[in-house]
Motif scaffolding. Structure first.
Motif, PDB file in Angstrom:
ATOM      1  N   ILE A  61       0.849  -1.194   0.000  1.00  0.00           N
ATOM      2  CA  ILE A  61       0.000   0.000   0.000  1.00  0.00           C
ATOM      3  C   ILE A  61       0.881   1.239   0.000  1.00  0.00           C
ATOM      4  O   ILE A  61       0.651   2.190  -0.756  1.00  0.00           O
ATOM      5  N   GLY A  62       1.915   1.231   0.823  1.00  0.00           N
ATOM      6  CA  GLY A  62       2.844   2.362   0.864  1.00  0.00           C
ATOM      7  C   GLY A  62       3.523   2.584  -0.472  1.00  0.00           C
ATOM      8  O   GLY A  62       3.669   3.723  -0.934  1.00  0.00           O
ATOM      9  N   ARG A  63       3.948   1.496  -1.134  1.00  0.00           N
ATOM     10  CA  ARG A  63       4.601   1.589  -2.437  1.00  0.00           C
ATOM     11  C   ARG A  63       3.649   2.189  -3.474  1.00  0.00           C
ATOM     12  O   ARG A  63       4.034   3.060  -4.251  1.00  0.00           O
ATOM     13  N   VAL A  64       2.401   1.743  -3.472  1.00  0.00           N
ATOM     14  CA  VAL A  64       1.412   2.249  -4.427  1.00  0.00           C
ATOM     15  C   VAL A  64       1.123   3.731  -4.159  1.00  0.00           C
ATOM     16  O   VAL A  64       1.079   4.548  -5.088  1.00  0.00           O
ATOM     17  N   LEU A  65       0.971   4.092  -2.891  1.00  0.00           N
ATOM     18  CA  LEU A  65       0.704   5.494  -2.550  1.00  0.00           C
ATOM     19  C   LEU A  65       1.877   6.385  -2.952  1.00  0.00           C
ATOM     20  O   LEU A  65       1.671   7.493  -3.459  1.00  0.00           O
ATOM     21  N   ASP A  66       3.091   5.930  -2.734  1.00  0.00           N
ATOM     22  CA  ASP A  66       4.264   6.706  -3.159  1.00  0.00           C
ATOM     23  C   ASP A  66       4.238   6.930  -4.663  1.00  0.00           C
ATOM     24  O   ASP A  66       4.483   8.039  -5.147  1.00  0.00           O
ATOM     25  N   HIS A  67       3.931   5.869  -5.405  1.00  0.00           N
ATOM     26  CA  HIS A  67       3.872   5.971  -6.868  1.00  0.00           C
ATOM     27  C   HIS A  67       2.789   6.969  -7.294  1.00  0.00           C
ATOM     28  O   HIS A  67       3.033   7.828  -8.152  1.00  0.00           O
ATOM     29  N   LEU A  68       1.607   6.855  -6.708  1.00  0.00           N
ATOM     30  CA  LEU A  68       0.507   7.749  -7.077  1.00  0.00           C
ATOM     31  C   LEU A  68       0.822   9.193  -6.716  1.00  0.00           C
ATOM     32  O   LEU A  68       0.491  10.116  -7.469  1.00  0.00           O
TER      33      LEU A  68
END
Length: 171
Positions: A61-68
Protein backbone atom coordinates in the motif's frame (compact mmCIF):
# COMPACT_ATOMS: atom_id res chain seq x y z
CA UNK A 1 1.06 -10.13 33.86
CA UNK A 2 -0.23 -11.83 30.70
CA UNK A 3 -2.44 -8.84 30.06
CA UNK A 4 0.61 -6.55 30.07
CA UNK A 5 2.33 -8.55 27.30
CA UNK A 6 -0.66 -8.33 24.96
CA UNK A 7 -0.93 -4.60 25.62
CA UNK A 8 2.53 -3.90 24.14
CA UNK A 9 2.00 -5.82 20.90
CA UNK A 10 0.50 -3.93 17.99
CA UNK A 11 -3.09 -4.99 17.78
CA UNK A 12 -4.48 -6.66 14.71
CA UNK A 13 -7.19 -4.04 14.73
CA UNK A 14 -4.74 -1.15 14.36
CA UNK A 15 -3.02 -2.89 11.42
CA UNK A 16 -6.37 -3.49 9.78
CA UNK A 17 -7.41 0.13 10.35
CA UNK A 18 -4.15 1.30 8.73
CA UNK A 19 -4.76 -1.03 5.77
CA UNK A 20 -8.32 0.27 5.31
CA UNK A 21 -7.13 3.88 5.51
CA UNK A 22 -4.38 3.12 3.00
CA UNK A 23 -6.86 1.55 0.61
CA UNK A 24 -9.11 4.61 0.96
CA UNK A 25 -6.13 6.85 0.15
CA UNK A 26 -5.29 4.76 -2.92
CA UNK A 27 -8.89 4.98 -4.14
CA UNK A 28 -8.93 8.75 -3.54
CA UNK A 29 -5.73 9.13 -5.59
CA UNK A 30 -7.26 6.93 -8.32
CA UNK A 31 -10.23 9.31 -8.49
CA UNK A 32 -7.97 12.39 -8.33
CA UNK A 33 -5.89 11.09 -11.25
CA UNK A 34 -9.10 10.07 -13.05
CA UNK A 35 -7.77 6.55 -13.66
CA UNK A 36 -10.18 4.14 -15.27
CA UNK A 37 -10.44 0.68 -13.71
CA UNK A 38 -8.26 -1.08 -16.32
CA UNK A 39 -5.45 1.47 -15.99
CA UNK A 40 -5.67 1.37 -12.21
CA UNK A 41 -5.50 -2.44 -12.08
CA UNK A 42 -2.62 -2.51 -14.58
CA UNK A 43 -0.71 -0.05 -12.40
CA UNK A 44 -1.36 -2.21 -9.30
CA UNK A 45 -0.22 -5.33 -11.14
CA UNK A 46 2.97 -3.62 -12.32
CA UNK A 47 3.85 -2.37 -8.84
CA UNK A 48 2.71 -5.30 -6.69
CA UNK A 49 1.69 -8.25 -8.85
CA UNK A 50 -1.86 -7.91 -7.51
CA UNK A 51 -4.88 -6.37 -9.19
CA UNK A 52 -6.91 -5.33 -6.16
CA UNK A 53 -6.01 -2.95 -3.36
CA UNK A 54 -7.75 -5.24 -0.88
CA UNK A 55 -5.06 -7.88 -1.53
CA UNK A 56 -2.16 -5.54 -0.69
CA UNK A 57 0.05 -5.65 2.39
CA UNK A 58 0.83 -2.45 4.30
CA UNK A 59 4.21 -2.24 2.57
CA UNK A 60 2.59 -2.64 -0.86
CA UNK A 61 0.00 0.00 0.00
CA UNK A 62 2.84 2.36 0.86
CA UNK A 63 4.60 1.59 -2.44
CA UNK A 64 1.41 2.25 -4.43
CA UNK A 65 0.70 5.49 -2.55
CA UNK A 66 4.26 6.71 -3.16
CA UNK A 67 3.87 5.97 -6.87
CA UNK A 68 0.51 7.75 -7.08
CA UNK A 69 1.84 10.78 -5.20
CA UNK A 70 4.86 11.00 -7.53
CA UNK A 71 2.43 10.84 -10.44
CA UNK A 72 0.70 13.94 -9.10
CA UNK A 73 -2.16 12.29 -7.24
CA UNK A 74 -3.93 14.82 -5.10
CA UNK A 75 -6.72 14.60 -2.62
CA UNK A 76 -10.27 15.18 -3.84
CA UNK A 77 -10.34 18.45 -1.85
CA UNK A 78 -7.20 19.68 -3.59
CA UNK A 79 -8.67 18.63 -6.92
CA UNK A 80 -11.82 20.62 -6.17
CA UNK A 81 -9.65 23.68 -5.43
CA UNK A 82 -8.00 23.25 -8.81
CA UNK A 83 -11.37 23.30 -10.56
CA UNK A 84 -11.21 23.25 -14.30
CA UNK A 85 -7.97 21.26 -14.55
CA UNK A 86 -8.33 18.03 -16.44
CA UNK A 87 -4.89 16.68 -15.48
CA UNK A 88 -3.20 16.53 -12.09
CA UNK A 89 -0.57 19.10 -11.26
CA UNK A 90 2.78 17.37 -11.86
CA UNK A 91 5.04 16.69 -8.92
CA UNK A 92 7.98 19.06 -8.57
CA UNK A 93 10.51 16.61 -10.02
CA UNK A 94 8.32 16.22 -13.13
CA UNK A 95 7.21 19.82 -13.71
CA UNK A 96 10.15 20.84 -15.93
CA UNK A 97 9.82 17.70 -18.05
CA UNK A 98 6.07 18.23 -18.42
CA UNK A 99 6.78 21.80 -19.55
CA UNK A 100 9.10 20.36 -22.22
CA UNK A 101 6.40 17.90 -23.29
CA UNK A 102 3.96 20.81 -23.71
CA UNK A 103 6.60 22.80 -25.60
CA UNK A 104 7.23 19.98 -28.09
CA UNK A 105 3.51 19.41 -28.54
CA UNK A 106 3.11 23.10 -29.37
CA UNK A 107 6.05 22.89 -31.79
CA UNK A 108 4.47 19.88 -33.50
CA UNK A 109 1.24 21.82 -33.84
CA UNK A 110 3.12 24.75 -35.36
CA UNK A 111 4.96 22.49 -37.84
CA UNK A 112 2.03 20.32 -38.91
CA UNK A 113 -0.88 22.70 -38.45
CA UNK A 114 -2.67 19.91 -36.56
CA UNK A 115 -3.53 19.93 -32.88
CA UNK A 116 -1.21 17.81 -30.73
CA UNK A 117 -2.53 17.39 -27.18
CA UNK A 118 -1.47 15.37 -24.17
CA UNK A 119 -3.53 12.53 -25.62
CA UNK A 120 -0.93 12.30 -28.38
CA UNK A 121 1.80 12.08 -25.72
CA UNK A 122 -0.30 9.50 -23.82
CA UNK A 123 -0.44 7.36 -26.96
CA UNK A 124 3.35 7.50 -27.36
CA UNK A 125 3.84 6.57 -23.69
CA UNK A 126 1.40 3.68 -23.99
CA UNK A 127 2.87 2.42 -27.27
CA UNK A 128 6.37 2.38 -25.74
CA UNK A 129 5.19 0.63 -22.57
CA UNK A 130 6.05 3.54 -20.28
CA UNK A 131 2.55 3.91 -18.85
CA UNK A 132 -1.07 4.48 -19.75
CA UNK A 133 -0.75 8.28 -19.51
CA UNK A 134 2.09 10.75 -19.20
CA UNK A 135 0.78 11.47 -15.71
CA UNK A 136 1.87 7.99 -14.59
CA UNK A 137 5.24 7.52 -16.29
CA UNK A 138 8.46 7.69 -14.29
CA UNK A 139 10.68 10.77 -14.61
CA UNK A 140 13.18 8.68 -16.62
CA UNK A 141 10.46 7.60 -19.05
CA UNK A 142 9.15 11.17 -19.18
CA UNK A 143 12.66 12.21 -20.28
CA UNK A 144 12.54 9.53 -23.00
CA UNK A 145 9.13 10.86 -24.07
CA UNK A 146 10.59 14.36 -24.45
CA UNK A 147 13.27 12.87 -26.69
CA UNK A 148 10.69 11.02 -28.75
CA UNK A 149 8.65 14.21 -29.22
CA UNK A 150 11.79 16.16 -30.20
CA UNK A 151 12.72 13.52 -32.80
CA UNK A 152 9.17 13.53 -34.14
CA UNK A 153 9.21 17.33 -34.43
CA UNK A 154 12.56 17.27 -36.28
CA UNK A 155 11.25 14.58 -38.63
CA UNK A 156 8.00 16.47 -39.32
CA UNK A 157 9.96 19.69 -39.95
CA UNK A 158 12.23 17.84 -42.39
CA UNK A 159 9.20 16.38 -44.18
CA UNK A 160 7.59 19.82 -44.43
CA UNK A 161 10.83 21.29 -45.80
CA UNK A 162 11.13 18.50 -48.39
CA UNK A 163 7.50 18.99 -49.41
CA UNK A 164 8.09 22.73 -49.90
CA UNK A 165 11.21 22.02 -51.94
CA UNK A 166 9.29 19.61 -54.21
CA UNK A 167 6.46 22.09 -54.63
CA UNK A 168 8.86 24.95 -55.41
CA UNK A 169 10.76 22.82 -57.93
CA UNK A 170 7.58 21.66 -59.67
CA UNK A 171 6.18 25.18 -60.14
Amino acid sequence: MAADRTHHRPSTLSIEVRRRNGIKAIKAAQRALDLDDATYRAMLATLTGKTSATELSLAQIGRVLDHLNRAGGVSPKAKARAAGRTRPVPAQDRAALMAEVHGWLNELQRITGKEHTLRYADAIAKRNGWGETVDLVSPQDLHALVGALARTARHKAYQAHERLQREAGGV
